[in-house]
Design an enzyme around this catalytic site. Structure first.
Site, short mmCIF file in Angstrom:
data_model
loop_
_atom_site.label_atom_id
_atom_site.label_comp_id
_atom_site.label_asym_id
_atom_site.label_seq_id
_atom_site.Cartn_x
_atom_site.Cartn_y
_atom_site.Cartn_z
N TYR A 57 -0.54 -4.60 7.43
CA TYR A 57 0.75 -3.92 7.61
C TYR A 57 1.42 -4.31 8.92
CZ TYR A 57 -0.65 -0.87 3.72
OH TYR A 57 -1.04 -0.39 2.49
N PRO A 204 3.61 6.68 -4.59
CA PRO A 204 3.78 7.82 -5.52
C PRO A 204 5.24 8.14 -5.82
CG PRO A 204 3.23 8.61 -3.34
CD PRO A 204 3.10 7.11 -3.28
#
Ligand SMILES: NC(=O)c1ccc[n+]([C@@H]2O[C@H](COP(=O)([O-])OP(=O)(O)OC[C@H]3O[C@@H](n4cnc5c(N)ncnc54)[C@H](OP(=O)(O)O)[C@@H]3O)[C@@H](O)[C@H]2O)c1
Length: 328
Positions: A57, A204
């Site tokens: 990341y 999500p």
């Protein structure tokens, strides 16, 4: 905040935990670093105790920034990181699950985060060239050495997950799951349940799609990665937005936001599901944390499941080349 157990013997983590955040930050961008710290601190204040990271990341900067952001309360939170999902200089992807690489990456992550132990350490992508037992065996050695506490896999297929779990108990599988992407209900989620492995649901909010904020491709920043994802291509997006409009209508009826409703639906799928929405905004941290307290009636859950039936969304979540590295 409500809490859920990560796997059969794992720690108690917040039902809504925390992803990396959507905007990559440079160390010299003081206002952005300050805003990042504010999201982490606010999350902790609200009882969110599980923070996701990876050595992939932001060119490893996320690990450094997360380590700094949790300094004052490290002992009250759990952190995860990942290894083995490599961006090559020419833009291609590579995987590496070789034991010597596992040890090397873990030491580097511990150093970047400036912590003694990583609570959950994930293999970010399965390396088809290395038997999973060898990779997980090396990760188990890291537990013996006190460098990590629990082992996780990302985007593994059911057969690999079973083999890995035989080599050493796996606490969590981290793979995409949302109203928009429910294919995992067919095989990998049942496998997790059979083995007692928690399901950490990434993206999500469908990478922002389920928030209702993205109606056309123009709503995405010019160099945003999602512009290359099939489901955000104009024709697919138009069909997906129709589904999201139905989600927004249900949300209005319940007095919550579309994003909150999407998270509440996820939590209603089982006590073993831990969504990790990513956000760069304190306000959204607050809204997401509040979703843990939304009670959905069985009728609402069923209605949403019906709107977002498997196959209702248009376009795949990644391009074919990236998908080849998943479900292995
Ligand atoms: N293991 C893997 O291979 C893998 C792959 C992808 C991601 N992940 C992990 O999963 C995490 C979540 O995935 P993701 O961030 O890609 O997608 P996501 O959580 O589905 O969606 C993130 C997007 O939703 C927006 N958002 C978040 N909360 C919101 C709210 N309450 N209202 C409105 N908008 C909201 C964010 O924008 P704002 O910043 O503006 O709020 C961001 O654009 C990542 O951060 C990462 O830690 C893991």
């Amino acid at each position: 905040m409500k809490y859920r157990q990560l796997g059969r013997d794992g720690p108690s983590v917040s039902a809504i935990s925390m992803g990396r955040g959507s905007q990559a930050i440079r160390f010299d961008d003081a206002p952005m670093v300050e805003a990042f710290n504010a999201t982490i601190r606010r999350a902790w204040e609200l009882g969110i105790n599980f923070f996701d990271s990876s050595d992939a990341y932001w060119g490893t900067r996320h690990e450094v920034l997360l380590g700094r952001a949790i300094k004052g309360f490290r002992d009250q939170v759990l952190i995860s990181s990942k290894f083995g999902n490599i961006d090559l200089p020419d833009g291609r992807k590579a995987t590496n699950g070789r034991p010597e690489y596992v040890f090397q990456c873990c030491d580097a992550s511990l150093k970047r985060m400036d912590v003694d132990v990583i609570d959950v350490y994930y293999l970010h992508r399965v390396d088809p060239a290395v038997p999973i037992e060898e990779t997980v065996g090396a990760m188990a050695r890291l537990i013996d050495q006190g460098k990590i506490r629990h082992i996780g896999l990302c985007e593994a297929g059911a057969a690999t997950l079973r083999r890995a779990h035989r080599a050493h108990p796996i606490a969590a599988l981290q793979t995409e799951y949302s109203l928009w992407f429910r294919e995992v209900e067919r095989d990998i989620l049942p496998a997790c349940r059979e083995l007692g492995i928690a399901y950490v649901a990434y993206a999500p909010l469908g990478r922002g799609l389920l928030t209702g904020r993205i109606k056309t491709v123009d709503d995405l920043p010019p160099n945003d990665r999602r512009r290359r994802h099939p489901r955000f291509q104009p024709e697919n997006l138009a069909r997906n937005v129709k589904l999201v409009e139905a989600l927004e209508a249900v949300a209005r009826g319940q007095g919550v936001t579309a994003a909150q409703l999407a998270l509440a639906w996820m939590l209603a799928q089982g006590e073993d599901i831990v969504p990790i929405p990513g956000t760069s905004h304190v306000k959204n941290v607050e809204l997401n944390a509040a979703a843990a307290d939304i009670r959905l009636s069985p009728e609402s859950v069923a209605r949403l499941s019906e709107i977002f039936a498997i196959g209702a969304g248009a376009g795949k979540r990644y391009n074919e080349r990236l998908l080849q590295g998943m479900g292995l």
